[in-house]
Scaffold this motif. Sequence first.
Motif, short mmCIF file in Angstrom:
data_model
loop_
_atom_site.label_atom_id
_atom_site.label_comp_id
_atom_site.label_asym_id
_atom_site.label_seq_id
_atom_site.Cartn_x
_atom_site.Cartn_y
_atom_site.Cartn_z
N HIS A 239 -8.67 33.28 15.61
CA HIS A 239 -8.72 31.91 15.11
C HIS A 239 -10.15 31.41 14.90
O HIS A 239 -10.45 30.72 13.92
CB HIS A 239 -7.97 30.97 16.07
CG HIS A 239 -7.19 29.92 15.36
ND1 HIS A 239 -5.86 29.67 15.59
CD2 HIS A 239 -7.55 29.06 14.39
CE1 HIS A 239 -5.44 28.70 14.82
NE2 HIS A 239 -6.44 28.31 14.07
N GLY B 209 -6.01 26.78 5.34
CA GLY B 209 -4.79 26.10 5.77
C GLY B 209 -3.64 27.06 5.96
O GLY B 209 -2.95 27.03 6.99
N LEU B 210 -3.45 27.96 5.01
CA LEU B 210 -2.37 28.94 5.09
C LEU B 210 -2.60 29.91 6.25
O LEU B 210 -1.68 30.23 7.01
CB LEU B 210 -2.25 29.71 3.77
CG LEU B 210 -1.23 30.84 3.70
CD1 LEU B 210 0.14 30.38 4.17
CD2 LEU B 210 -1.15 31.39 2.27
N GLU C 168 -4.26 29.36 8.98
CA GLU C 168 -4.04 28.65 10.24
C GLU C 168 -2.56 28.45 10.51
O GLU C 168 -2.11 28.54 11.67
CB GLU C 168 -4.79 27.31 10.23
CG GLU C 168 -6.30 27.49 10.09
CD GLU C 168 -7.08 26.45 10.88
OE1 GLU C 168 -6.47 25.56 11.47
OE2 GLU C 168 -8.32 26.56 10.89
N ASP C 169 -1.78 28.20 9.47
CA ASP C 169 -0.33 28.06 9.63
C ASP C 169 0.28 29.36 10.16
O ASP C 169 1.13 29.35 11.05
CB ASP C 169 0.33 27.71 8.29
CG ASP C 169 0.09 26.26 7.90
OD1 ASP C 169 -0.38 25.48 8.75
OD2 ASP C 169 0.37 25.91 6.73
N GLY D 130 -0.69 29.94 13.68
CA GLY D 130 0.08 29.01 14.50
C GLY D 130 1.50 29.51 14.73
O GLY D 130 2.05 29.38 15.83
N GLY D 131 2.10 30.11 13.70
CA GLY D 131 3.43 30.70 13.83
C GLY D 131 3.43 31.85 14.82
O GLY D 131 4.38 32.02 15.60
N ASP E 59 7.12 37.34 11.71
CA ASP E 59 5.92 36.64 12.16
C ASP E 59 4.75 37.62 12.30
O ASP E 59 3.62 37.31 11.95
CB ASP E 59 6.18 35.97 13.52
CG ASP E 59 7.34 35.01 13.45
OD1 ASP E 59 7.22 33.96 12.82
OD2 ASP E 59 8.40 35.33 14.04
N VAL F 64 5.04 33.64 2.80
CA VAL F 64 5.22 32.35 3.45
C VAL F 64 6.18 31.43 2.68
O VAL F 64 6.53 30.36 3.18
CB VAL F 64 3.86 31.62 3.68
CG1 VAL F 64 2.98 32.43 4.62
CG2 VAL F 64 3.15 31.36 2.36
#
Length: 341
Positions: A166, A178-179, A181-182, A185-186, A281, A323
């Motif tokens: 990260h 943004g993508l 980090e998403d 996060g998942g 994931d 995604v």
Amino acid sequence: MDTLRAASAIPEVQAQRLAAEHYGLIAAVHRLDSERDQNFRLRSLSGREYVLKIANPAEDRAVTNLQTEALLHLAATDPDLPVPRIFPARNGMTELDIAFDDGSTRVVRLLSFLSGTPMHAVTGSAALRRDLGRCAARLARGLSDFSHHGANHKLLWDLQHAAEVHHLVDAVPAERRGLIEDVLGGFKAYALPVLAQLPSQPVHNDLNPHNVVVDPETCAGVAGIIDFGDLTCTARVNDLAITAAYQVADNDDPLAPACEMIAAYHAVLSLERAELDVLFDLIATRMAMTVVISTWRAARYPANRNYILRNNAAAWARLQRMVKLSRDQARFQIQRACHLE
């Protein structure tokens, strides 16, 4: 975190001398691309081909030996699996500690060269993806009872440590963050909490199409699995997720080709439902890691930029497709392919 920068180059003529002196091989020598080690393709007078591997001097000696011992173990557990074979030197050793002119001492090994067409250079097919799945499963099965004191070394590319990537996200162009980090996060929300409970073992950990060669006649079967440099002990499903990440399509049914490979793997080495539940994931996480780590490393080592970024653009394109699927859609598609719906 990233100590294995490229070491001073070993000239081809010196590799040729090493092969003659320590292995009795009179051979033509050609340098191969590599990010960490120095590898040379040898062609002997008889036409037989080998790879002379000269390890990066910063590589942990236990990690180098881990790779050697894993290949020796596979030669015993699944002798027909197309992985490199280790050849001992004239003194009987499978690893040599050689002093070089720059003051370094490096581990030298001789392996068989696996000929074929690189998988990334051929058009994919269902037959090839299924054979890749079978070979990946055999490789994991062959290493399932392998143990080594170097197997638990920490590796940046190990999916179980994805959360630690990260802080490198700033290396990625702003419009992609943004993508990324998403996805990370998942991983933290869905995969990380269960990974420690899943089957764990030493795995290849990098079955990307640059590390697989295929039968040049048919392009329908795996002729070789190479580069055990990322071998480590981690959740078994991480190895499958990495393999699957490179079989995702950049089209409206991105998971379909990966599912062919996953189903063939499952038929040889049965996966637990909990492994299948987090596979989506983990696949997305590998793509995100490829984008982040390769972008960061290319900035640090611009001279090796093209090699480092070779999978970057495709990973980003596939990730954007992935995604668009919901987790539930993806899990159902994977389970259905494995006849577990």
